[in-house]
Design an enzyme around this catalytic site. Sequence first.
Site, mmCIF file in Angstrom:
data_model
loop_
_atom_site.group_PDB
_atom_site.id
_atom_site.type_symbol
_atom_site.label_atom_id
_atom_site.label_comp_id
_atom_site.label_asym_id
_atom_site.label_seq_id
_atom_site.Cartn_x
_atom_site.Cartn_y
_atom_site.Cartn_z
ATOM 1 N N HIS A 219 0.818 -1.214 0.000
ATOM 2 C CA HIS A 219 0.000 0.000 0.000
ATOM 3 C C HIS A 219 0.852 1.266 0.000
ATOM 4 C CE1 HIS A 219 -3.345 2.538 1.925
ATOM 5 N NE2 HIS A 219 -3.873 2.050 0.831
ATOM 6 N N LYS A 221 3.393 4.452 -1.050
ATOM 7 C CA LYS A 221 3.520 5.456 -2.102
ATOM 8 C C LYS A 221 4.883 6.118 -1.933
ATOM 9 C CE LYS A 221 -1.126 5.202 -1.333
ATOM 10 N NZ LYS A 221 -1.700 4.249 -0.391
ATOM 11 N N LYS A 395 -3.802 10.536 5.771
ATOM 12 C CA LYS A 395 -3.628 9.710 6.976
ATOM 13 C C LYS A 395 -2.545 10.369 7.822
ATOM 14 C CE LYS A 395 -4.404 6.992 3.131
ATOM 15 N NZ LYS A 395 -5.040 5.764 3.296
ATOM 16 N N ASP A 400 0.687 17.263 20.262
ATOM 17 C CA ASP A 400 1.209 18.466 20.910
ATOM 18 C C ASP A 400 1.783 19.421 19.856
ATOM 19 O OD1 ASP A 400 0.372 17.426 23.319
ATOM 20 O OD2 ASP A 400 2.287 16.480 23.760
#
Length: 475
Positions: A219, A221, A395, A400
Site C-alpha cells: 500500500h 507510495k 492519513k 502536541d
Amino acid sequence: MVSLSIAYVVLSWAVRIALAIEITGKRWQAGSVAAWLFVIFLQPWIGLALYVMFGRETLSKSRIDRRAELYKSVDRLVARFNENCPVTRPGLYPEQASLVQLAEQLGNLPILGGNAIDLMIDTNEVVDHIVRDIDAAKHHVHMLFYIFAADATGLKVLKALERASQRGVQCRLLVDGVGSRRMSKMWRSRILQSGIEFGVALPVGVVRSLFARVDLRNHRKVVVIDGEVGYTGSQNIVDADYGHGNLAWYDLMARILGPGVLQLQAVFVSDWYLETGVFLDDATHFPMQPVSGDVQLQVLPSGPTYPVENYQRMVVHALHVAQRNVTITSPYFIPDDAFLQAMQTATLRGVDVVLILPEHSDQFIVGNASRAYYDQLLEMGVRLCLFTNGLLHSKTMAVDEDLAFLGSSNFDIRSFALNYEINLVLYGPTSNSVLRKEHQKYLDDSYQLTVDQWDSRPRYCRRIENLTRLFSPIL
C-alpha cells in the site's frame, strides 16, 4: 438422501472443529479470533474459503527467502546514511527520546536531520511537481505505488517516465498487483518497450492463492529521483475523483529534500529486491546529501514481515505520551483495542483528542464498521468531526506541538497488521505547525458530531453498523 445429509452435517462440523483448533492456536488478538469463529460456525464452508484466501499468514517461499537475505543486508543500507548524511541522530527534547528509540527499533532506520519538507494537498499540484522532477532527472527515477491508474493522471506520469527513459535515465516502476491490476494489463508492453524496468508487487493468480494470502498488499507510495528528491504520503497516481465522480479525494503528500530521501530509497530498494531479486545498493543510488532544512525525521516502514505491528506500536505510544492535544485524520478508522484504550487514556488525562473522518465513505462495509465505533468514541470524550467536502484520504496525526505522522497507513487493523505501509515521523515544531494548518482547513469543512445527533440515526443503520463491526478484525 438421508446418508448424504448426514455426511454433509458431519463434514460441516469437522470443518468447524478443525478451523476452530487452527485459529485458536494463533497469536491473534481476541477480537480477530472471535470474528473468525463467528463466520466459521455460521457458515463453515464460506469460512473455510475465506480462511484459505485471507486467514493464513503465508507469504511465498521465494519472498520469505529474499526477506531473510534482505535482513542480512540492512546494515549495508544503514551504512549509506552514516556515510552520506551530514546530520545523523540530532539532539531532541528529552521527552522525545523514547519515540526516536522506538521508531528505530521498529523500522531499523535512524533519525536524520537537515531535511526540508513541502506538504501538498492538491492532487494535480502533486502530480505536476512529480512530473517536473522526473523531467529534471539525470540518473534514476524510482516509483512505488499501490494504485497507478490507467487514466489521465497515470498517462501524464507515464509519459514523463518515457521521456526520462529516452534521455538515458534509469526508470523503475513498481506497482501493487491488485491496486494497479488494470494498468499492469493495459500498459505493461508499452512500459517495457520504453525501457522502463517494471515490477508487480504481490501478484495475484490462481497458483499463488494456493500457497500464499492474496489480501496482503503493498500500500506504499514512494517516489525517489536521483536520490535527491523524494515523495511519500497518501496519494496514488490516479485522478482526484477516482471511483466516485461526486466524491473528490483529499490527500496529503510530502516532498522531501535532504537525508530523509535516502531512507525512502532504502524502502524502495528493499521492495524492488523482494519482487525482482535485484539489490540496488550501489553508491549512485545513495548520493551525498546536503543540509536542506531544519526538519528532523525518521521513515517507518511496516508490514506483515515485521515481528510486530510497527506503526500501531508507534502511534499508540504517541497517544500515551501526549500532554495537550492530538489530531488524527483517516479515511478508514477501525481501531484495535490497544488504540482505543490509548485514546481513552489520553482523554482521561485531559488531552484534547480530535478525530477527523469523512462523512461519506467509498467503502460500504468498512464505512459502516467504522461508524460502529462512534458511540464509544463519543463516550470517551473524543471530538469527532466529519468532513463534508469529499473523501478525506490523508492519513495523519499531530501530537502536541512537536510531533507529527503522515504516510500511507490508515488507522485501522488492516493497515496496522496486513498491508505494507510507509510513514514519516516528523520531530520539531516546523512540520507540526504546517500539518496543523492543514488540519484546520479540514475542520473548516467539517462539523462536530454530537451524541444527540448520532443517537437520532435510524434503527436500521445501527443494525448494519453493529453487524459489520463483527467483521472489523478481518476487514
